[in-house]
Write a protein that holds these residues in place. Structure first.
Motif, mmCIF file in Angstrom:
data_model
loop_
_atom_site.group_PDB
_atom_site.id
_atom_site.type_symbol
_atom_site.label_atom_id
_atom_site.label_comp_id
_atom_site.label_asym_id
_atom_site.label_seq_id
_atom_site.Cartn_x
_atom_site.Cartn_y
_atom_site.Cartn_z
ATOM 1 N N ALA A 14 9.133 -2.032 16.562
ATOM 2 C CA ALA A 14 9.970 -2.594 15.501
ATOM 3 C C ALA A 14 9.099 -3.197 14.398
ATOM 4 N N LEU A 15 8.020 -3.854 14.785
ATOM 5 C CA LEU A 15 7.124 -4.446 13.799
ATOM 6 C C LEU A 15 6.404 -3.374 12.997
ATOM 7 N N ALA A 16 6.080 -2.256 13.619
ATOM 8 C CA ALA A 16 5.449 -1.143 12.907
ATOM 9 C C ALA A 16 6.387 -0.612 11.819
ATOM 10 N N VAL A 17 7.662 -0.495 12.156
ATOM 11 C CA VAL A 17 8.656 -0.034 11.172
ATOM 12 C C VAL A 17 8.785 -1.053 10.046
ATOM 13 N N GLN A 18 8.821 -2.329 10.402
ATOM 14 C CA GLN A 18 8.925 -3.380 9.384
ATOM 15 C C GLN A 18 7.698 -3.402 8.476
ATOM 16 N N ALA A 19 6.519 -3.189 9.062
ATOM 17 C CA ALA A 19 5.285 -3.187 8.272
ATOM 18 C C ALA A 19 5.306 -2.035 7.274
ATOM 19 N N HIS A 20 5.721 -0.867 7.720
ATOM 20 C CA HIS A 20 5.801 0.282 6.816
ATOM 21 C C HIS A 20 6.799 0.002 5.692
ATOM 22 N N ALA A 21 7.960 -0.516 6.039
ATOM 23 C CA ALA A 21 8.985 -0.814 5.032
ATOM 24 C C ALA A 21 8.484 -1.860 4.034
ATOM 25 N N ALA A 22 7.797 -2.878 4.525
ATOM 26 C CA ALA A 22 7.273 -3.919 3.636
ATOM 27 C C ALA A 22 6.194 -3.362 2.716
ATOM 28 N N ARG A 23 5.363 -2.462 3.239
ATOM 29 C CA ARG A 23 4.328 -1.852 2.385
ATOM 30 C C ARG A 23 4.975 -1.062 1.254
ATOM 31 N N ILE A 24 5.990 -0.283 1.579
ATOM 32 C CA ILE A 24 6.681 0.510 0.563
ATOM 33 C C ILE A 24 7.402 -0.406 -0.423
ATOM 34 N N ARG A 25 8.083 -1.419 0.091
ATOM 35 C CA ARG A 25 8.815 -2.365 -0.750
ATOM 36 C C ARG A 25 7.880 -3.057 -1.741
ATOM 37 N N ASN A 26 6.662 -3.356 -1.308
ATOM 38 C CA ASN A 26 5.678 -4.011 -2.176
ATOM 39 C C ASN A 26 4.907 -3.024 -3.043
ATOM 40 N N ALA A 27 5.221 -1.746 -2.892
ATOM 41 C CA ALA A 27 4.565 -0.678 -3.658
ATOM 42 C C ALA A 27 3.057 -0.653 -3.426
ATOM 43 N N PHE A 28 2.645 -0.943 -2.186
ATOM 44 C CA PHE A 28 1.240 -0.874 -1.810
ATOM 45 C C PHE A 28 0.948 0.508 -1.250
ATOM 46 N N SER A 29 -0.106 1.119 -1.725
ATOM 47 C CA SER A 29 -0.592 2.320 -1.049
ATOM 48 C C SER A 29 -1.280 1.864 0.229
ATOM 49 N N ILE A 30 -1.563 2.792 1.095
ATOM 50 C CA ILE A 30 -2.300 2.455 2.312
ATOM 51 C C ILE A 30 -3.652 1.855 1.942
ATOM 52 N N GLU A 31 -4.292 2.438 0.955
ATOM 53 C CA GLU A 31 -5.616 1.961 0.543
ATOM 54 C C GLU A 31 -5.549 0.551 -0.039
ATOM 55 N N THR A 32 -4.523 0.276 -0.831
ATOM 56 C CA THR A 32 -4.383 -1.057 -1.428
ATOM 57 C C THR A 32 -4.142 -2.106 -0.353
ATOM 58 N N LEU A 33 -3.218 -1.820 0.565
ATOM 59 C CA LEU A 33 -2.944 -2.769 1.640
ATOM 60 C C LEU A 33 -4.182 -2.977 2.496
ATOM 61 N N ALA A 34 -4.908 -1.913 2.769
ATOM 62 C CA ALA A 34 -6.135 -2.033 3.558
ATOM 63 C C ALA A 34 -7.137 -2.943 2.857
ATOM 64 N N ALA A 35 -7.291 -2.782 1.562
ATOM 65 C CA ALA A 35 -8.227 -3.622 0.813
ATOM 66 C C ALA A 35 -7.774 -5.084 0.827
#
Length: 74
Positions: A14-35
């Motif tokens: 459930a947390l994995a799904v929430q993390a993905h949704a939050a990343r998209i909602r914040n308009a973060f690419s994977i690379e941006t969130l990683a940084a």
């Protein structure tokens, strides 16, 4: 969607799904969130796929950036 066809999800799933949704909602690419979380992009991908992550500190940093930890300062 019926409850009969829904697979039970673990808290981590459930947390994995929430993390993905939050990343998209914040308009973060994977690379941006990683940084922002100071982790490898592969860590973000693994977290969102609910793969096993051994580095709990990395997981916590990602959740902090996304504002998903209850004690997050974001």
């Amino acid at each position: 969607m019926s409850a009969q066809n829904d697979k039970p999800t673990s808290q981590a799933s459930a947390l994995a799904v929430q993390a993905h949704a939050a990343r998209i909602r914040n308009a973060f690419s994977i690379e941006t969130l990683a940084a922002l979380a100071q982790v490898d992009p592969e860590t973000i991908t693994a977290l969102e796929k609910d793969d096993t992550i051994k580095d709990m500190a990395a997981w916590e940093r990602v959740l902090d950036v996304l504002g998903l930890r209850s004690d997050s300062h974001r």
